[in-house]
Design an enzyme around this catalytic site. Structure first.
Site, PDB file in Angstrom:
ATOM      1  N   PRO A   1     -21.691  47.432  -2.944  1.00 32.76           N
ATOM      2  CA  PRO A   1     -20.952  47.927  -1.773  1.00 32.76           C
ATOM      3  C   PRO A   1     -20.265  46.820  -0.989  1.00 32.76           C
ATOM      4  O   PRO A   1     -20.698  45.664  -1.011  1.00 32.76           O
ATOM      5  CB  PRO A   1     -22.043  48.602  -0.929  1.00 32.76           C
ATOM      6  CG  PRO A   1     -23.296  47.904  -1.317  1.00 32.76           C
ATOM      7  CD  PRO A   1     -23.148  47.559  -2.773  1.00 32.76           C
ATOM      8  N   CYS A   2     -19.195  47.179  -0.303  1.00 33.92           N
ATOM      9  CA  CYS A   2     -18.485  46.261   0.597  1.00 33.92           C
ATOM     10  C   CYS A   2     -19.218  46.298   1.939  1.00 33.92           C
ATOM     11  O   CYS A   2     -19.269  47.330   2.601  1.00 33.92           O
ATOM     12  CB  CYS A   2     -17.033  46.705   0.758  1.00 33.92           C
ATOM     13  SG  CYS A   2     -16.008  45.542   1.682  1.00 33.92           S
ATOM     14  N   GLN A   3     -19.797  45.168   2.335  1.00 36.59           N
ATOM     15  CA  GLN A   3     -20.609  45.115   3.546  1.00 36.59           C
ATOM     16  C   GLN A   3     -20.203  43.915   4.401  1.00 36.59           C
ATOM     17  O   GLN A   3     -19.176  43.284   4.148  1.00 36.59           O
ATOM     18  CB  GLN A   3     -22.094  45.030   3.159  1.00 36.59           C
ATOM     19  CG  GLN A   3     -22.580  46.240   2.364  1.00 36.59           C
ATOM     20  CD  GLN A   3     -23.983  46.045   1.807  1.00 36.59           C
ATOM     21  OE1 GLN A   3     -24.214  45.194   0.961  1.00 36.59           O
ATOM     22  NE2 GLN A   3     -24.917  46.846   2.293  1.00 36.59           N
TER      23      GLN A   3
ATOM     24  N   ASN B   1     -15.783  46.327  -6.988  1.00 39.31           N
ATOM     25  CA  ASN B   1     -15.906  46.672  -5.579  1.00 39.31           C
ATOM     26  C   ASN B   1     -14.639  47.392  -5.137  1.00 39.31           C
ATOM     27  O   ASN B   1     -13.650  47.460  -5.889  1.00 39.31           O
ATOM     28  CB  ASN B   1     -16.116  45.407  -4.740  1.00 39.31           C
ATOM     29  CG  ASN B   1     -16.874  45.665  -3.451  1.00 39.31           C
ATOM     30  OD1 ASN B   1     -16.546  46.578  -2.704  1.00 39.31           O
ATOM     31  ND2 ASN B   1     -17.897  44.863  -3.188  1.00 39.31           N
ATOM     32  N   VAL B   2     -14.652  47.918  -3.927  1.00 38.57           N
ATOM     33  CA  VAL B   2     -13.443  48.515  -3.363  1.00 38.57           C
ATOM     34  C   VAL B   2     -12.476  47.407  -2.984  1.00 38.57           C
ATOM     35  O   VAL B   2     -12.894  46.300  -2.615  1.00 38.57           O
ATOM     36  CB  VAL B   2     -13.774  49.397  -2.137  1.00 38.57           C
ATOM     37  CG1 VAL B   2     -14.591  50.613  -2.564  1.00 38.57           C
ATOM     38  CG2 VAL B   2     -14.528  48.612  -1.066  1.00 38.57           C
TER      39      VAL B   2
END
Length: 428
Positions: free
Chosen positions: A79-81, A120-121
């Site tokens: 996830p992008c965090q 990832n996005v």
């Protein structure tokens, strides 16, 4: 044999793609854990296809990284965090709790795989809004400190012939002491992107130069080519977190702290798969929407253009606006990006006019699988239909991974040949 470790495995998209490319890929360990879920549907789906051996259903932060088997290739979609870090006294440098990038970094430090493929996005390149590029800069600095070079590319699957307009960033990292890395001309990193790099063979891009051979002005659809070159000079990761800022483009490479990034344009001359090409026939009645005028009116409202007055948390009034979406979705072009909310009553859910019945309906779970290149009924393993859609909203396009698997196989073969020649030379 190419030993693979798979993180955040989901329902096995990376594994399915790589094993479709070659039986040389052997998965020696995989991890899948869905936080706050009593029933681990994705894990159950994975083991229904691949077996439970070497597949761990545990929070990755609790796994002893030294106990993970040695591997050549680490893969995963994460996830992008918030990737920011800070100094924390006795603990030294520490990232935000729960951010999964640091688990990946710890595995790289412990196991030192030669190659890494992550997904990832694409907003990762631009985040956070107040310090564009910081998060990706932190990642690159971590790779650099661990002795890796990194190439990245944002790929829209539909632009290379597949049935979904799904845009994701793929990150290929490789140890800087591999034979593969020795081909990098660090005085001309652009050459890697256009000629010899990881993505170019399977995902070619247009060659764009001006009359003097400089990569400045495009002759391709009058596009302006944007590129940047940067040297990462920093004291530590905190320095990067606090100060680094760069407008990363959709392709680039980092090697020994030098960055080249360029806006590229896909070059594809093959056939295209359209939404209509993946639709089922004789679809169950439960997926149809007609017969409820109130529900249809709600769909039309959600898909339509709107301007709504809202009030911010600080009391400021503003107008929220959004443009219209086609209703129903056109089936003579690739589908829009699937989200995890697919099939629920919301703006992003696909609604098609069934070519067989001429009636409006949702896409089926099997059609959702097809949009990502999974085999039919891949997720039909006892999980609720809602979660089948959720899994596909989280998944990657398997066919892209298969193409990348072809490239990795070629790289590893060349590494082994170079090693064999070296041994012969030493023997002589």
């Amino acid at each position: 044999m190419i030993k693979v470790c798979e993180l955040f495995a989901g329902v096995g998209g990376f594994r399915l793609g790589l094993e479709s490319a070659s039986d040389e890929f052997k998965f020696v360990w995989a991890n899948q854990w869905e936080p706050s879920k009593k029933v681990q549907h994705a894990f159950d789906c994975y083991v229904s296809h691949f077996g439970v051996e070497n597949h761990v259903n545990t929070d990755i932060s609790l796994v002893d990284k030294n106990q993970i088997p040695n591997h050549d290739l680490l893969v995963g979609g994460f996830p992008c965090q918030d990737y920011s870090v800070a100094r924390t006294g006795a603990k030294g440098i520490q990232g935000v709790k729960g951010v999964l990038w640091w688990q990946i970094r710890d595995i790289l430090e412990a196991k030192k795989p030669r190659f890494v493929l992550l997904e990832n996005v694409d907003r990762l390149l631009k985040s956070p809004a107040k310090q564009r590029g910081r998060d990706f800069g932190v990642m690159l600095a971590c790779f650099n400190d661990l002795g890796y070079s990194v190439e990245w590319r944002v790929i829209n699957a539909a632009e290379y012939g597949f049935s979904q307009r799904r845009r994701r960033i793929f990150i290929f990292a490789f140890k800087s002491d591999t034979d593969y890395a020795k081909d990098i001309n660090r005085e001309n990193l652009r050459e890697w992107i256009h000629d010899t790099g990881f993505f170019q063979k399977e995902f070619p891009i247009h060659e764009i130069k001006d009359v003097n051979g400089n990569n400045l002005i495009s002759s391709f659809e009058d596009k302006v080519v944007e590129y940047k070159q940067e040297v990462m000079e920093y004291n530590d990761i905190v320095d990067i977190s606090d100060n680094f800022k760069l407008e990363f483009e959709n392709a680039g490479i980092m090697s020994n702290g030098k960055i080249y990034t360029e806006k590229t344009f896909p070059k594809y001359n093959g056939t295209f798969t359209l939404l209509k090409d993946i639709l089922e026939t004789d679809v169950d009645e439960k997926y149809y929407l007609d017969g409820d005028e109130a529900k249809l009116a709600k769909w039309e409202y959600l898909k339509g253009a709107k301007k709504i007055e809202r009030t911010s948390k600080t009391g400021h009034n503003y107008i929220f606006s959004e443009g219209p979406l086609a209703f129903p979705d056109p089936i003579d072009r690739p589908a829009r990006t699937m989200l995890t909310s697919e099939s629920s009553v919301n703006r992003s859910t696909h609604v098609v006019r069934d070519p067989q019945t001429d009636r409006l309906r949702l896409i089926t779970p099997m059609e959702a699988e097809r949009l990502n290149g999974f085999k039919d009924n891949w997720t039909n393993s006892g999980m609720p239909e809602k979660f089948r859609y959720f899994c596909m909203g989280n998944a990657l396009v398997v066919s892209l991974v298969k193409k990348m698997g072809n490239a990795i196989k070629s790289i590893v073969d060349n590494e082994e040949q170079a090693s064999a020649y070296g041994e012969v030379a030493i023997t002589k």
